[in-house]
Every structure is written in C-alpha cells, then in structure tokens.
Design a protein around this motif. Structure first.
Motif, PDB file in Angstrom:
ATOM      1  N   GLY A  88      -4.678  -0.333   1.031  1.00 39.24           N
ATOM      2  CA  GLY A  88      -4.460   0.679   2.048  1.00 39.24           C
ATOM      3  C   GLY A  88      -3.035   1.158   2.210  1.00 39.24           C
ATOM      4  N   GLN A  89      -2.083   0.485   1.612  1.00 44.03           N
ATOM      5  CA  GLN A  89      -0.678   0.904   1.688  1.00 44.03           C
ATOM      6  C   GLN A  89      -0.208   1.236   0.283  1.00 44.03           C
ATOM      7  OE1 GLN A  89       0.855   1.200   4.675  1.00 44.03           O
ATOM      8  NE2 GLN A  89      -1.089   0.564   5.557  1.00 44.03           N
ATOM      9  N   VAL A  90      -0.205   2.507  -0.073  1.00 47.94           N
ATOM     10  CA  VAL A  90       0.144   2.897  -1.439  1.00 47.94           C
ATOM     11  C   VAL A  90       1.663   2.817  -1.604  1.00 47.94           C
ATOM     12  CG1 VAL A  90      -0.078   4.636  -3.247  1.00 47.94           C
ATOM     13  CG2 VAL A  90      -1.906   4.341  -1.585  1.00 47.94           C
ATOM     14  N   GLN A  91       2.132   1.579  -1.646  1.00 47.50           N
ATOM     15  CA  GLN A  91       3.548   1.302  -1.876  1.00 47.50           C
ATOM     16  C   GLN A  91       3.626   0.213  -2.934  1.00 47.50           C
ATOM     17  OE1 GLN A  91       5.322   0.040   1.776  1.00 47.50           O
ATOM     18  NE2 GLN A  91       4.938   1.962   2.821  1.00 47.50           N
ATOM     19  N   LEU A  92       4.558   0.362  -3.826  1.00 45.91           N
ATOM     20  CA  LEU A  92       4.727  -0.656  -4.864  1.00 45.91           C
ATOM     21  C   LEU A  92       6.167  -1.152  -4.863  1.00 45.91           C
ATOM     22  CD1 LEU A  92       2.526   0.876  -7.707  1.00 45.91           C
ATOM     23  CD2 LEU A  92       1.980  -1.026  -6.202  1.00 45.91           C
ATOM     24  N   GLY A  93       7.031  -0.526  -5.642  1.00 46.23           N
ATOM     25  CA  GLY A  93       8.394  -0.999  -5.798  1.00 46.23           C
ATOM     26  C   GLY A  93       9.184  -1.108  -4.507  1.00 46.23           C
ATOM     27  N   SER A  94       8.941  -0.211  -3.568  1.00 48.29           N
ATOM     28  CA  SER A  94       9.703  -0.236  -2.313  1.00 48.29           C
ATOM     29  C   SER A  94       9.421  -1.492  -1.482  1.00 48.29           C
ATOM     30  CB  SER A  94       9.414   1.021  -1.486  1.00 48.29           C
ATOM     31  OG  SER A  94       8.044   1.078  -1.135  1.00 48.29           O
ATOM     32  N   VAL A  95       8.311  -2.153  -1.757  1.00 55.10           N
ATOM     33  CA  VAL A  95       7.991  -3.416  -1.073  1.00 55.10           C
ATOM     34  C   VAL A  95       7.877  -4.559  -2.088  1.00 55.10           C
ATOM     35  CG1 VAL A  95       6.935  -2.385   0.976  1.00 55.10           C
ATOM     36  CG2 VAL A  95       5.519  -2.831  -1.037  1.00 55.10           C
ATOM     37  N   LEU A  96       8.577  -4.377  -3.214  1.00 52.15           N
ATOM     38  CA  LEU A  96       8.659  -5.379  -4.279  1.00 52.15           C
ATOM     39  C   LEU A  96       7.306  -5.828  -4.808  1.00 52.15           C
ATOM     40  CD1 LEU A  96      11.638  -7.509  -2.968  1.00 52.15           C
ATOM     41  CD2 LEU A  96      11.671  -5.698  -4.693  1.00 52.15           C
ATOM     42  N   ARG A  97       6.469  -4.831  -5.151  1.00 53.05           N
ATOM     43  CA  ARG A  97       5.192  -5.100  -5.811  1.00 53.05           C
ATOM     44  C   ARG A  97       5.143  -4.318  -7.106  1.00 53.05           C
ATOM     45  NH1 ARG A  97       0.243  -4.313  -1.641  1.00 53.05           N
ATOM     46  NH2 ARG A  97       1.117  -2.241  -1.477  1.00 53.05           N
ATOM     47  N   THR A  98       4.422  -4.872  -8.060  1.00 53.30           N
ATOM     48  CA  THR A  98       4.214  -4.202  -9.340  1.00 53.30           C
ATOM     49  C   THR A  98       2.744  -4.331  -9.715  1.00 53.30           C
ATOM     50  OG1 THR A  98       5.008  -3.970 -11.608  1.00 53.30           O
ATOM     51  CG2 THR A  98       4.784  -6.222 -10.763  1.00 53.30           C
ATOM     52  N   VAL A  99       2.261  -3.392 -10.510  1.00 53.56           N
ATOM     53  CA  VAL A  99       0.872  -3.435 -10.959  1.00 53.56           C
ATOM     54  C   VAL A  99       0.811  -3.370 -12.471  1.00 53.56           C
ATOM     55  CG1 VAL A  99      -0.177  -2.435  -8.885  1.00 53.56           C
ATOM     56  CG2 VAL A  99       0.576  -0.922 -10.730  1.00 53.56           C
ATOM     57  N   GLY A 100      -0.210  -3.991 -13.010  1.00 53.80           N
ATOM     58  CA  GLY A 100      -0.587  -3.869 -14.411  1.00 53.80           C
ATOM     59  C   GLY A 100      -2.068  -3.541 -14.397  1.00 53.80           C
ATOM     60  N   LEU A 101      -2.417  -2.303 -14.709  1.00 55.42           N
ATOM     61  CA  LEU A 101      -3.782  -1.821 -14.503  1.00 55.42           C
ATOM     62  C   LEU A 101      -4.391  -1.241 -15.774  1.00 55.42           C
ATOM     63  CD1 LEU A 101      -3.111   0.150 -11.192  1.00 55.42           C
ATOM     64  CD2 LEU A 101      -4.218  -2.099 -11.384  1.00 55.42           C
TER      65      LEU A 101
END
Length: 147
Positions: A88-101
């Motif tokens: 529900g929160q489309v945030q990645l790098g700004s909250v120190l998250r990364t994805v591999g999809l």
C-alpha cells in the motif's frame, strides 16, 4: 456480461508468472487470443519498475505506444500491482527498500462477449526488503484495468 471462468485475466496472469514452463503457458494463452509477455526487474526506485514493465509491454506489442488509453490502462495496472508488492505504500529507495521482481503482462477479453473489449493485467512476484542480501522476503502483487 458474465466473466468466462476459463478466461479470468488475473488468474491467467498469475499462472503465467508462476508457471514452471512459462513459454508453454504463453503459447497456450496466445492460441486463445491473449497477448502477453514476461520480464524481470530489480531496483530501489519504483519509477524504474514502471519503466521496465511499460517498455516490455510496448516492445512485445501488448500495448500500442501511440494510443494513450492503452498506456494509461497499463500504468494503472502496474501501480495497482505495486501497491500489493509494497503493502500500500509505493515507496522503495526513500525508505531503504529494494525489490527483485519477475513480471507478467497479459491482455485479453475475460468476458463471454467480444463487445466488452480488452483488459490488461500485471502480475508481480519476487522479493522486497532492505538493500542487504538476506534481508528480503517474498511478495506478490496483481493489477487489472480495462483498456
């Protein structure tokens, strides 16, 4: 205006994405007048995920890049799928998250009548977590929009 049980676009997109033999699954869908593609993306930036999926859909003829409503429908399906991936929160790098999809994009008519027109689905599956190896977990998202 009933949905055809064997043509559920979200289910078919997820099945394509998670298939042991995605090329065989894609060929089966194409024989039934569906268009689809598969790809992979990894990033700490949501805009790169969106761009990768849009590029694959255009390159594989799923949408026409010069028809705004098709790009617009794809964009909304991607954002809906990202909401699932990111809870529900489309945030990645700004909250120190990364994805591999891994992703699947599927286009077709899930209804019994051709007049209902095409819909588009985006299925995402992979990992999300801190940008440290071993600090991720599985995630999945699905977005569906009419064209």
């Amino acid at each position: 205006m009933a949905l055809s049980k064997n043509r559920l676009i979200g289910r078919n997109a997820i099945m394509l994405l998670l298939s042991e033999d995605p090329n065989e699954q894609l060929q089966f869908l194409q024989q039934n007048k569906w268009r689809g593609c598969l790809g992979k993306v990894g990033s700490m930036e949501a805009n790169k995920v969106v761009a990768s999926i849009e590029t694959a859909a255009k390159k594989n003829g799923i949408i026409q890049s010069d028809v705004y409503r098709e790009s617009h429908a794809l964009y909304h399906a991607i954002m809906e799928a990202l909401h699932g991936v990111t809870r529900g929160q489309v945030q990645l790098g700004s909250v120190l998250r990364t994805v591999g999809l891994s992703f699947a994009v599927l286009r077709g008519n899930p209804y019994d009548h051709d007049q209902e027109g095409d819909w588009i689905a985006v299925a995402l599956y992979g990992t999300i977590g801190a940008p440290v190896k071993g600090s991720e977990h599985e995630t999945i998202g699905l977005g569906i929009n009419h064209i």
